[in-house]
Write an enzyme that holds these catalytic residues in place. Structure first.
Site, PDB file in Angstrom:
ATOM      1  N   GLY A   1      -2.597   8.358  -8.438  1.00 21.49           N
ATOM      2  CA  GLY A   1      -3.027   7.362  -9.427  1.00 21.49           C
ATOM      3  C   GLY A   1      -1.960   6.296  -9.589  1.00 21.49           C
ATOM      4  O   GLY A   1      -1.810   5.400  -8.753  1.00 21.49           O
ATOM      5  N   GLY A   2      -1.159   6.419 -10.652  1.00 24.35           N
ATOM      6  CA  GLY A   2      -0.165   5.401 -11.011  1.00 24.35           C
ATOM      7  C   GLY A   2       0.693   4.910  -9.854  1.00 24.35           C
ATOM      8  O   GLY A   2       0.887   3.697  -9.693  1.00 24.35           O
TER       9      GLY A   2
ATOM     10  N   GLY B   1      -1.429  11.616 -14.972  1.00 25.73           N
ATOM     11  CA  GLY B   1      -0.877  10.536 -15.790  1.00 25.73           C
ATOM     12  C   GLY B   1       0.128  11.002 -16.830  1.00 25.73           C
ATOM     13  O   GLY B   1       0.480  10.265 -17.739  1.00 25.73           O
TER      14      GLY B   1
ATOM     15  N   GLU C   1      -6.994  18.560  -9.018  1.00 20.09           N
ATOM     16  CA  GLU C   1      -6.236  17.714  -9.935  1.00 20.09           C
ATOM     17  C   GLU C   1      -6.198  18.386 -11.307  1.00 20.09           C
ATOM     18  O   GLU C   1      -7.127  18.198 -12.115  1.00 20.09           O
ATOM     19  CB  GLU C   1      -6.911  16.342 -10.077  1.00 20.09           C
ATOM     20  CG  GLU C   1      -7.015  15.578  -8.781  1.00 20.09           C
ATOM     21  CD  GLU C   1      -7.092  14.066  -9.029  1.00 20.09           C
ATOM     22  OE1 GLU C   1      -6.307  13.358  -8.393  1.00 20.09           O
ATOM     23  OE2 GLU C   1      -7.884  13.612  -9.859  1.00 20.09           O
TER      24      GLU C   1
ATOM     25  N   SER D   1       0.265  13.130 -11.055  1.00 16.62           N
ATOM     26  CA  SER D   1       1.658  12.673 -11.119  1.00 16.62           C
ATOM     27  C   SER D   1       2.410  12.813  -9.784  1.00 16.62           C
ATOM     28  O   SER D   1       3.594  13.161  -9.767  1.00 16.62           O
ATOM     29  CB  SER D   1       2.415  13.384 -12.248  1.00 16.62           C
ATOM     30  OG  SER D   1       1.818  13.088 -13.493  1.00 16.62           O
TER      31      SER D   1
ATOM     32  N   GLU E   1     -11.466  12.233 -15.336  1.00 21.63           N
ATOM     33  CA  GLU E   1     -11.741  11.199 -16.348  1.00 21.63           C
ATOM     34  C   GLU E   1     -13.248  10.987 -16.491  1.00 21.63           C
ATOM     35  O   GLU E   1     -13.735  10.689 -17.579  1.00 21.63           O
ATOM     36  CB  GLU E   1     -10.994   9.904 -15.989  1.00 21.63           C
ATOM     37  CG  GLU E   1      -9.494  10.054 -16.268  1.00 21.63           C
ATOM     38  CD  GLU E   1      -8.575   9.352 -15.281  1.00 21.63           C
ATOM     39  OE1 GLU E   1      -9.016   8.430 -14.576  1.00 21.63           O
ATOM     40  OE2 GLU E   1      -7.385   9.742 -15.212  1.00 21.63           O
TER      41      GLU E   1
ATOM     42  N   ASN F   1      -6.035   6.184  -5.977  1.00 22.21           N
ATOM     43  CA  ASN F   1      -7.118   5.943  -6.935  1.00 22.21           C
ATOM     44  C   ASN F   1      -6.593   4.968  -7.984  1.00 22.21           C
ATOM     45  O   ASN F   1      -5.786   5.340  -8.825  1.00 22.21           O
ATOM     46  CB  ASN F   1      -7.526   7.282  -7.575  1.00 22.21           C
ATOM     47  CG  ASN F   1      -8.526   7.098  -8.699  1.00 22.21           C
ATOM     48  OD1 ASN F   1      -9.076   6.014  -8.896  1.00 22.21           O
ATOM     49  ND2 ASN F   1      -8.754   8.173  -9.458  1.00 22.21           N
ATOM     50  N   TRP F   2      -7.065   3.746  -7.892  1.00 19.96           N
ATOM     51  CA  TRP F   2      -6.539   2.706  -8.789  1.00 19.96           C
ATOM     52  C   TRP F   2      -7.091   2.800 -10.206  1.00 19.96           C
ATOM     53  O   TRP F   2      -6.638   2.086 -11.089  1.00 19.96           O
ATOM     54  CB  TRP F   2      -6.835   1.319  -8.206  1.00 19.96           C
ATOM     55  CG  TRP F   2      -5.901   0.916  -7.108  1.00 19.96           C
ATOM     56  CD1 TRP F   2      -4.807   1.608  -6.649  1.00 19.96           C
ATOM     57  CD2 TRP F   2      -5.963  -0.287  -6.339  1.00 19.96           C
ATOM     58  NE1 TRP F   2      -4.195   0.902  -5.642  1.00 19.96           N
ATOM     59  CE2 TRP F   2      -4.887  -0.266  -5.434  1.00 19.96           C
ATOM     60  CE3 TRP F   2      -6.832  -1.383  -6.322  1.00 19.96           C
ATOM     61  CZ2 TRP F   2      -4.648  -1.300  -4.524  1.00 19.96           C
ATOM     62  CZ3 TRP F   2      -6.607  -2.411  -5.421  1.00 19.96           C
ATOM     63  CH2 TRP F   2      -5.526  -2.374  -4.527  1.00 19.96           C
ATOM     64  N   LYS F   3      -8.139   3.600 -10.401  1.00 24.02           N
ATOM     65  CA  LYS F   3      -8.770   3.705 -11.727  1.00 24.02           C
ATOM     66  C   LYS F   3      -9.130   2.288 -12.216  1.00 24.02           C
ATOM     67  O   LYS F   3      -9.493   1.448 -11.392  1.00 24.02           O
ATOM     68  CB  LYS F   3      -7.848   4.465 -12.685  1.00 24.02           C
ATOM     69  CG  LYS F   3      -7.377   5.787 -12.068  1.00 24.02           C
ATOM     70  CD  LYS F   3      -6.688   6.699 -13.011  1.00 24.02           C
ATOM     71  CE  LYS F   3      -6.300   7.975 -12.279  1.00 24.02           C
ATOM     72  NZ  LYS F   3      -5.663   8.960 -13.127  1.00 24.02           N
TER      73      LYS F   3
ATOM     74  N   HIS G   1     -14.212  13.094 -10.828  1.00 23.86           N
ATOM     75  CA  HIS G   1     -12.843  12.936 -11.342  1.00 23.86           C
ATOM     76  C   HIS G   1     -12.789  13.404 -12.793  1.00 23.86           C
ATOM     77  O   HIS G   1     -13.749  13.228 -13.547  1.00 23.86           O
ATOM     78  CB  HIS G   1     -12.403  11.472 -11.233  1.00 23.86           C
ATOM     79  CG  HIS G   1     -10.944  11.313 -11.488  1.00 23.86           C
ATOM     80  ND1 HIS G   1     -10.422  11.248 -12.760  1.00 23.86           N
ATOM     81  CD2 HIS G   1      -9.884  11.264 -10.638  1.00 23.86           C
ATOM     82  CE1 HIS G   1      -9.099  11.158 -12.677  1.00 23.86           C
ATOM     83  NE2 HIS G   1      -8.748  11.161 -11.397  1.00 23.86           N
TER      84      HIS G   1
END
Ligand code: 13P
Length: 254
Positions: free
Chosen positions: A236-237, A175, A169, A215, A99, A9-11, A97
């Site tokens: 993510g990251g 993150g 999640e 993470s 966010e 997930n590149w956000k 999600h």
């Protein structure tokens, strides 16, 4: 046997040019993976969907969106519809999600409308659920996950569940570098599977894929992914770099 699922997930990261550079490199790497034991997916920003589709070509890469509206068209400034996503060959979407829930105030009712619309348009859905740190510290985490799943999946029948992957999640792990321990994650995944048994039946509970996000890195992926009820990861990251994302994919293979 549930097939593993590793999603990136590149956000809100990467321009179309940066996305192209990533995909050219990543597609080369995943050519070496044989067999069908893992689904590999990328969820770039809307603007990069076209270029990621184009450069992933005939590879095994699944390309999905990070969100969508529940209506086909209309006066919804700034939104993207399922029909629009389908028109560029996208039929996977992340919904709910944390966010979206916390920063953009999406409610369970709204997420339920989106899940229903996605299934009506034959999309596959990554439905994200997760508790906040405070909810875990006050032992409300099981109730929160139950409430999210029951509301987000209200009126979704057993057939619809075939197209759903659940992503657990925990908000406090996203993150932050704080990963849930494999034991904590496994415990929640097992709980979610039991919930599905009650909401649907044991066959569905056995088949539904439940992936972990928060993470996940090359260094910890394997310890999570070897757990019986952890069917993959939403990253993510560490999915922003082709080498680290590939290492995570590889950790389900060897
Ligand atoms: P991080 O891997 O950056 O913690 O993000 C997890 C996530 O939110 C994936 O959807």
């Amino acid at each position: 046997m549930r097939r593993k699922f590793i999603g990136g997930n590149w956000k809100m990261n990467k321009t179309p040019d940066q996305a192209k550079e990533f995909v050219i490199s990543f597609v080369e790497k995943i050519k070496t993976i044989e067999g069908n034991s893992v689904d590999i997916a990328l969820f770039p920003p809307f603007l990069a969907l076209n270029v990621v589709k184009e450069y992933s070509g005939e590879s095994r890469l699944i390309v999905g969106a990070q969100n969508m509206h529940y209506k086909d068209s209309g006066a919804f400034t700034g939104e993207i519809s399922p029909v629009m996503l389908n028109s560029v060959g996208v039929n996977w979407v992340i919904l709910g999600h944390s966010e979206r829930r916390h920063i953009f105030r999406e409610s369970n009712e709204l997420i339920n409308l989106k899940v229903k619309a996605a299934l009506e348009h034959n999309f596959h859905v990554i439905l994200c659920v997760g508790e906040t740190e405070e909810e875990r510290l006050t032992s409300k985490h099981y109730d929160v996950i139950k409430e999210q799943l029951e509301s987000d999946l209200a009126d979704i029948d057993a057939k619809g569940i075939n197209n759903i992957v659940v992503a657990y999640e925990p908000v406090w792990a996203i993150g932050t570098g704080k990963t849930a321990t494999p034991e904590d994650a496994e415990e929640m995944h097992r709980y979610i599977r039991r919930l599905f048994e009650g909401m649907y039946n044991s066959d569905i509970a056995d088949k539904v894929r439940i992936i972990y996000g928060g993470s996940v890195k090359p260094a910890n992926a394997k310890s999570l992914l070897v757990k019986e009820d952890i069917d993959g990861a939403l990253v993510g990251g560490a999915s922003l770099n082709p080498q680290s994302f590939f290492e995570i994919v590889n950790s389900v293979i060897d």
